[in-house]
Write an enzyme that holds these catalytic residues in place. Sequence first.
Site, short mmCIF file in Angstrom:
data_model
loop_
_atom_site.label_atom_id
_atom_site.label_comp_id
_atom_site.label_asym_id
_atom_site.label_seq_id
_atom_site.Cartn_x
_atom_site.Cartn_y
_atom_site.Cartn_z
N ALA A 1 1.57 7.02 0.80
CA ALA A 1 2.18 8.29 0.38
C ALA A 1 1.10 9.33 0.12
O ALA A 1 1.25 10.51 0.49
CB ALA A 1 3.03 8.07 -0.87
N GLN B 1 0.81 -1.21 0.00
CA GLN B 1 0.00 0.00 0.00
C GLN B 1 0.85 1.26 0.00
O GLN B 1 0.41 2.31 0.46
CB GLN B 1 -0.93 -0.01 1.22
CG GLN B 1 -1.92 -1.16 1.21
CD GLN B 1 -2.85 -1.14 2.41
OE1 GLN B 1 -2.56 -0.49 3.42
NE2 GLN B 1 -3.96 -1.84 2.32
N CYS B 2 2.08 1.17 -0.52
CA CYS B 2 3.00 2.31 -0.42
C CYS B 2 2.45 3.56 -1.10
O CYS B 2 2.63 4.67 -0.61
CB CYS B 2 4.37 1.95 -0.98
SG CYS B 2 4.34 1.31 -2.68
N GLY B 3 1.77 3.38 -2.24
CA GLY B 3 1.24 4.54 -2.94
C GLY B 3 0.12 5.22 -2.18
O GLY B 3 0.08 6.45 -2.09
#
Length: 356
Positions: free
Chosen positions: A134, A129-131
Amino acid sequence: MTSPCSPLEPPISPQRAPAPKAPIIPPPPLPLSPPDSGFPPSPWSLQAPIPPPPPPLPLPPAKGTAPPHVFGLEKSQLLKEALEKAGPVPRGKEDVKRLLKLHKDRFRSDLQWILFCADLPSLIQEGPQCGLVALWMAGTLLLPPSGIPLERLVQVAMERGYTAQGEMFCVADMGRLAQEVLGCQTQLLCGGLGGPNRDLVLQHLVTGHPLLIPYDEDFNHEPCQRKGHKAHWAVSAGVLLGVQAVPSLGYAEDPELPGLFHPVPGMPCQPPSLPEEGSPGAVYLLSKQGKSWHYQLWDYDQVRDSNLQLTDFSPSRAANGQTYVVPTGGVRAGLCGQALLLWPRDSNHLPGSITI
């Protein structure tokens, strides 16, 4: 929205691994809205009831700091222990000063440095879920502190077909999601972070607005070049500029680090001359990503080069039995050479202008 990009193809087509796991059950559906085109505004989403955010973590004893937000903390004893050992999260300015002291040999001694920094909270990601993490961090600069819960971003992204489990392989979809859920303005940059886009990015960061950047992540979270196999997202909310001379109006030298200057809050600032492209080691992006609650300083050219070589879907991801949503044209079409500028809808800020 204005964009230097040509119109993109319809957003997505699923890419499935040979042995998919049990199907993902999405959250209850949101009210339907007509398909968007060119990131149209979605008024209904701004008026829909928003679930309250989870209760905040207890504040640590340190004064003037806040603990990182950790998604999934209640389910992970390991995260709880790591958070207790880590202590409070330093504010952006203090974290940058720590980096400058720790790695002073990396920064050119023939330049004076100006730090433009907007404080971001930390949020540790769970899964791919990095996007969205961010984007959540960027959203705290675009909305009041209560903001939008990460769960809301995940829910809408799944409902719109942008993601299967939190992954985001399309910058254009990220822009649509930001417009719908955060109600902000966006500009999709194509063609890389160099050339004319370089000045747009630097001017945007000087004004205190966030930038979302896909890149390949190295073992220490810094940008590297792995042809997209380590594709990751970061949010940049500040920049460290190396200049020959600091403008006389609106800047104060740091009392602890001679040669480091900060804009004086509440005082008009004379915009600095941006370092020319091709000046090595003169521009550093102040960035955060979802695997650490500390800021990092990344050489601009290193970020540019990493962003420009995102071409292939990771073979290990393709073989891990998970389902991912990848746009038509693959990682190259969705991420390569692209980034996303965000700023509040009611802001007079226009890309390409400096208003400090």
